[in-house]
Design an enzyme around this catalytic site. Sequence first.
Site, mmCIF file in Angstrom:
data_model
loop_
_atom_site.group_PDB
_atom_site.id
_atom_site.type_symbol
_atom_site.label_atom_id
_atom_site.label_comp_id
_atom_site.label_asym_id
_atom_site.label_seq_id
_atom_site.Cartn_x
_atom_site.Cartn_y
_atom_site.Cartn_z
ATOM 1 N N GLY A 63 0.988 -1.482 -0.029
ATOM 2 C CA GLY A 63 0.209 -0.237 0.031
ATOM 3 C C GLY A 63 0.735 1.364 0.282
ATOM 4 N N LEU A 64 1.869 1.087 0.275
ATOM 5 C CA LEU A 64 2.926 2.735 0.562
ATOM 6 C C LEU A 64 3.320 2.852 -1.286
ATOM 7 C CD1 LEU A 64 4.681 1.850 3.641
ATOM 8 C CD2 LEU A 64 2.304 3.730 2.847
ATOM 9 N N ILE A 89 5.509 -3.309 3.767
ATOM 10 C CA ILE A 89 6.377 -3.736 5.691
ATOM 11 C C ILE A 89 7.436 -2.364 5.882
ATOM 12 C CG2 ILE A 89 6.668 -6.724 4.041
ATOM 13 C CD1 ILE A 89 8.518 -4.901 3.218
ATOM 14 N N ILE A 107 3.746 -10.634 2.235
ATOM 15 C CA ILE A 107 2.617 -11.091 1.953
ATOM 16 C C ILE A 107 2.899 -12.731 0.954
ATOM 17 C CG2 ILE A 107 1.422 -9.484 0.234
ATOM 18 C CD1 ILE A 107 3.739 -10.163 -2.214
ATOM 19 N N TYR A 195 8.720 -9.193 -14.998
ATOM 20 C CA TYR A 195 7.636 -7.966 -14.714
ATOM 21 C C TYR A 195 6.546 -8.878 -15.855
ATOM 22 C CZ TYR A 195 4.796 -4.200 -13.646
ATOM 23 O OH TYR A 195 3.248 -3.569 -13.559
ATOM 24 N N LYS A 199 3.304 -11.178 -14.807
ATOM 25 C CA LYS A 199 2.059 -10.345 -14.394
ATOM 26 C C LYS A 199 0.566 -11.263 -15.705
ATOM 27 C CE LYS A 199 2.104 -7.272 -11.402
ATOM 28 N NZ LYS A 199 0.418 -6.546 -10.983
#
Length: 373
Positions: A63-64, A89, A107, A195, A199
């Site tokens: 979230g950051l 974290i 996670i 990446y 995804k």
Amino acid sequence: MPIIRNLGRAASQLLQSSGCGCGVSLVPVRAIGVSPRQVASDASFHSVTFSESDHPRVLITGGLGQLGVGLAKLLRKRFGKNNVILSDIRKPADNVFYSGPFIFADILDYKNLREIVVNNRITWLFHYSALLSAVGEANVPLARAVNITGLHNVLDIAAEHNLRLFVPSTIGAFGPTSPRDPTPDLCIQRPRTIYGVSKVHAELMGEYYHYRYGLDFRCLRYPGIISADSQPGGGTTDYAVQIFHDAIKTGKFKCYLRPDTRLPMMYIDDCLKATLEVMEAPAEALTMRTYNISAMSFTPEELAQEVQKYVPELQMTYNVDQVRQAIADSWPMNFDDSNARRDWGWKHDYDLPELVTTMFSYLGSDSRIAQAN
């Protein structure tokens, strides 16, 4: 276990070297393996629906990063401050910590994540923890652990506890053999970055869990996201954020992509709006589980021309980074998002001129901008 120790050291170095909280959040590396829980072969899950008096209980992982804090603000305004839990974290800034519930969540720690979901009666989960394109290429084992193993934990927990799950995807999920102008929702993908590969894996695993277990999985392929309140964080499209900061501070900007490199982009407010809209859309309206969304597409040269309307003396030079240029050349030039517009009414608010005006309205207290105005 030397491999795990090396991954841990790499994670620590990345966290210490990152001077910004944008993009996505890094997580510490633990032993990589399968989730402790295995979904039963005859399991059956169903979407959760909410009345106006029964708001969802939301958890945001990673979230950051660039999107998490803004999404939390939007969701708290809609569902109530205490119904949206931001997690990461890292230690949050004071303004983030005091703006609403915040907890530590790793996670890769399946047990801890499961306890958070159970203890807080979570019903919606936004999974933003991941490593971006350029950062992921610099540390493939770490990206594999965070982007794939972490996803598996989230999928299993979401299925077990009947969550509505949102996992963002990206323009990086496409590759050089994909149609680039425009790129439809369904086509060959074959990305060439860890990446992008992770995804595509997330898209397919989410769809599999939906069709196999009934998991309410929803996914949007984000274009490059531009925001005024976060610094660039290792993405290939981050030049489109850095140019505003450098224009204000020094009047000079050195771009790592060729001037004619066209990529789809979006202002953060449109991105957050689309994310909430697809999560609130009735399940029966969704004809697919992963959608393209788009707002605009431009090149560094076109962006510089718009920026020079506010900073006429901006000096734009180019020093092409071959790694990031190769990544950009394999990505879409334009997204076809007609399915999102048809199925759940997606409509963007910001084109390039509005984007540049908005960015400078946030960043433009500098005398250089005041004089230009």
